[in-house]
Design a protein around this motif. Sequence first.
Motif, PDB file in Angstrom:
ATOM      1  N   ASP A 549       0.800  -1.220   0.000  1.00  7.93           N
ATOM      2  CA  ASP A 549       0.000   0.000   0.000  1.00  7.93           C
ATOM      3  C   ASP A 549       0.838   1.277   0.000  1.00  7.93           C
ATOM      4  O   ASP A 549       0.351   2.344  -0.367  1.00  7.93           O
ATOM      5  N   LEU A 550       2.091   1.138   0.429  1.00  4.33           N
ATOM      6  CA  LEU A 550       2.972   2.302   0.410  1.00  4.33           C
ATOM      7  C   LEU A 550       3.154   2.821  -1.016  1.00  4.33           C
ATOM      8  O   LEU A 550       3.331   4.022  -1.245  1.00  4.33           O
ATOM      9  N   SER A 552       0.920   3.019  -3.118  1.00  2.23           N
ATOM     10  CA  SER A 552      -0.230   3.861  -3.465  1.00  2.23           C
ATOM     11  C   SER A 552      -0.018   5.279  -2.955  1.00  2.23           C
ATOM     12  O   SER A 552      -0.487   6.234  -3.549  1.00  2.23           O
ATOM     13  N   LYS A 553       0.659   5.395  -1.825  1.00  6.94           N
ATOM     14  CA  LYS A 553       0.866   6.719  -1.240  1.00  6.94           C
ATOM     15  C   LYS A 553       2.017   7.449  -1.912  1.00  6.94           C
ATOM     16  O   LYS A 553       2.020   8.666  -2.020  1.00  6.94           O
ATOM     17  N   ARG A 607      -2.782   2.458 -10.079  1.00  3.42           N
ATOM     18  CA  ARG A 607      -1.360   2.576  -9.752  1.00  3.42           C
ATOM     19  C   ARG A 607      -0.537   2.998 -10.963  1.00  3.42           C
ATOM     20  O   ARG A 607       0.443   3.709 -10.843  1.00  3.42           O
ATOM     21  N   ARG A 622       0.545  11.101  -2.692  1.00  2.00           N
ATOM     22  CA  ARG A 622      -0.907  11.029  -2.625  1.00  2.00           C
ATOM     23  C   ARG A 622      -1.326  11.468  -1.238  1.00  2.00           C
ATOM     24  O   ARG A 622      -1.080  10.793  -0.250  1.00  2.00           O
TER      25      ARG A 622
END
Lengths: 767, 347
Positions: A549-550, A552-553, A607, A622
Amino acid sequence: MQNEARLLHITGTVQGVGFRPFIYQLAKVHGLFGYVKNLGNYVEVLIEGNKESLDKFVKELPEKKPPLAKVKEIKTKNVHFSGYSKFIIVPSESGVFENSIIPPDTAICEQCRSEIFDPSSRYFHYPFTVCTNCGPRYTTVRTLPYDRENTTMADFPLCPECEIEYTDPLNRRYHAQPVCCPKCGPEIWLSDSEGNVLVKGYEAISHASDLLQQGLILAVKGFGGFHIACNAREEEPVKELRRRLRRPEQPFAVMAKNAAVTETFARLDGGGREYLTSHRRPITVLPRSKAFDLAESVTPGLHNIGVMLPYTGTQNLLFDCVPDAVYVMTSANLPGRPMVVENKEALEKLRGIVDYYLLHNRVIANRNDDTVIRIVNGRAAFIRRSRGFVPEPIELPFELKASIGVGAEMNSTVTVAKGKLAYISQYIGNTSHVETLRYHSEVVRHLIRLTGIEPLYWGCDLHPAFNTTRFALKMGGESTLQVQHHHAHMLALMADNSLPLDSRILGIALDGVGYGSDGTVWGGELFESSYFGHERIGHLLPQPMPGGDLASKIPSRMVLGILFEKLGRAELEKLPLVFPKGAVEFSTVMKQLETGVNVIRSSSTGRVLDAAAALLGICEMRTYDGEPSMKLESAATKSTHTVDLPIIFKKDINSGLPLLDTTELFLGVYELLGKYPPVDLAFAVEESFAKGISELAISLATKRGLEKIGLSGGVAYNNHITSCIARTVTEAGFEFLAHRQVPCGDGCISFGQALAAGLSIKSENKF
Amino acid sequence: MKSNTISLEHGAGGEVMQALIGEIILKNFRNKSAGSIGLECLDDGSTIKLEDFNKGCELVLTTDSHVITPAFFPNTNIGRLAVAGTVNDLTVMGAKPLALTCAVIVPEGFSLKEFEEIIKTMDETAAEVGVPIITGDTKTVEKTALDSIILNTAGLGITDSPVRDSGLQPGDKILVTGTIGDHGISLMAHREGFDFDTDLASDSAPLWKLIEPLLKLRTPEGEPVITAMKDPTRGGLANALNEMASKSGAGILIEEDWIPFKSAVSAACEMLGLDPLEVANEGKAVMGVKAGFEEEVLSILRQHPYGRDAAVIGEVTPDKNEVVLRNRFGGMRFVDVPAGDPIPRVC
Ligand SMILES: [Fe+3]
Ligand SMILES: [Mg+2]
Ligand SMILES: [Zn+2]
Ligand SMILES: [Zn+2]
């Protein structure tokens, strides 16, 4: 003249919207006798009189119906004449409201609005003025039947004057449940941050408007929750609000007095006017105008802005002294968390964020965020379907067993469905947060109670770690069906387009992440889809997500992942990427890609678009949902040149399915970096991606003999990509399906899950 | 996807392993209790009740196998892990370690020098808490069957009041004896060659001497101050807290800011996208402490070198089976039982 009698059964939204008094008045106009009666599911009308008048009555009924009423069907039959001597409204019997429909919340109507600005009216300057045609509804309902004592207005007994209006069938306020006046209704007051009452009534509102002009930040209680407001024309208050909310970039919605004021900063020519000005008053995302004269920090880095017009009396009165004011009106919550609804809660949770509070003492029974609509490919797309629409049901093209869908994780909603109706809840939020999950179960309980639908089947996501999945498995036990995320998207899309039960489509699902049937992470998928199953027949190249998920950020991580196998370290090091932890992070990510430590592969579209935004220097972090790809789209709107990028199809080594190679697309961008401005490359990425997906869809649909190609998923909010796919597949002779009444994003998942569960199908790849 | 064969996930300490234990092991062993705590409790060890033995005392038996690649890692090796692991399983049951066993399975070709070093390390570790290693077994296997050494240690302990996993009561404070995530992160960094700029080391340590003084503490009503205890090894603190909460039928609210982390561990987790709560520890205990006694417990713990970073991290709530983490801004999320590899969920 010969007297006749007719019996009418009218279905639709015909309760709580002034329908019976309307019938009463219409009968009076035509000199007809008989009765009107509420029978829960429908309204029954008996009319007697001469044929000519009866015909006129029946003809005018749907034409002149009250603005909030929706007539679905009128069944008419001739019956025996019994000789009524007047027209009466038969009071509803208790119990008949079992299936009663609660109307959505509606903006204050023109008549009520003019009364609150009319010094001679007893409603002058009274912010809670309503009639049968307007005002809060769903947000006030505690339980059924929908009568005043079951709403939050029960706290305010009618005064004699209101009682007269409430009981007079010829009055505009006849049986309008939230009717009240300054004598008997809720009060408004201005409070400081300690909860001290400073001033009450209209003066509270005019004082609040002064404070907003002075640059202060206020909490304003509305129908379904609190807004945080500040002056949107000045940089300082907006920036201060961003600091206090720790929300550096997320666009704020604004409120303007009317369409004319809106046109000073946004464009209404793209189809937005109709939605902006509708009585449902959604936040409408409009393109910024050239003359945009609001604070730039209202909507940083974006080409558009969310605007709504005032819908409560209070909001209208806020523009009384400063008609051309524009206010930031953002919902009072942390992102994904439930909006504040109680006064005490507001004083606690908004401490340090707002300077003053504009409060009232009507309780909010149902939290309801503002609806957000954007015009995509010439049509309204729901980003969020909530206030003004909920709890209006979606009509299904087939019968369903009583079922419930509990949604995915982010942007979640709940849907209960039975027969031919599906009730989608208001926006709930991100259920990975404990508070939101609690709110989610509250909504489940409430929706079941208000619809009277006791679900037999439960639908939830396939993702094992979603809290909603655990919740449904616990609640539904054996009767729970785990529905693959993108299949839920497809079902929602098909039912949204009223496709019959035996339909098959080529479905494209483009979004951020969905747990796939094969245990990998999907998000750029092509299916042959029916209501009873889906077969994955194509997808995007699965790309590594270093850090899960990192990635995504921090979209720069995705860039490294996508190009890792093609470019050497030296070349990757030269890329203009930003990592929050600098060179150490770059090295760590490289090492992760080498060793596979916490690297997950995903065919996500989101992504890839995020990564494009990072590679082009458009967005490096993000800070809110969808930020990189939204900014990519905004940048692309400024493009002036066409650039071609490679569209390469391959066969996936694991799934054996055809795929669109996003690495080749990226290499194309990489080679052109510096040769074209980023805005042109942004446009080219979206265009080539959309064309690639369309080509793949067209070839697969042709091979499989499918005539319809549909698109769902959060990426469908991207106007450029959706328009391009729609155009390409339509030109190739296919029918293009987009969402109509339900969101494209994960707000539609609960709807799809409820359909799957209600049809009691297996989510396996079978037809 | 369900499979018909054992996968690595079956030993990862998460939900999949719980299912293997529950559905195959517990179902097929018929006689599995010798005292007040049996196999079905799935505690850190089990008790043996002996008639006419030391008035109310029970023996505690536990066993643990250790496979770790590489066998040598910063500061120490698998030998320390094997002894400390078993000592700690006895310790968190509230039992004084009486004796250990040592069984070795080693592949042909393993360096004799390294073998001896491992044995010496075992001896040193056992000496720290004064527990003898009194029996053992050695097997060798072909190179192709095994690529490193396997150590099994069993431990026998004694207690007059066993500490359970399941004793949490709403209101109890939750304490950890030191920084979280050191072992897992240091080992991963070492094994995969990550360079985090700081020297990280495994926290592997036998905790008996640290915990012993706490076991005697009683409230004025005579109840034990330590209500529950666990060593957060595989599956990390996340797994330990979930087990304690669900076995106790209570909830736990943890304050993120209160959890002690070495800055290198936080930084590494932040950069790798890992949740430090899911990372293994080999020298830490997590415990429930009766409210009002947390300062006393902390001051005792902090006197010992292994407890210097001990901290209160939260408290027990009445919310059944919930483990919730609150961040400094008040945001709350559930702490899930780790399920193998993390699956992306951010849309
Ligand atoms: Fe989705
Ligand atoms: Mg253990
Ligand atoms: Zn009105
Ligand atoms: Zn009144």
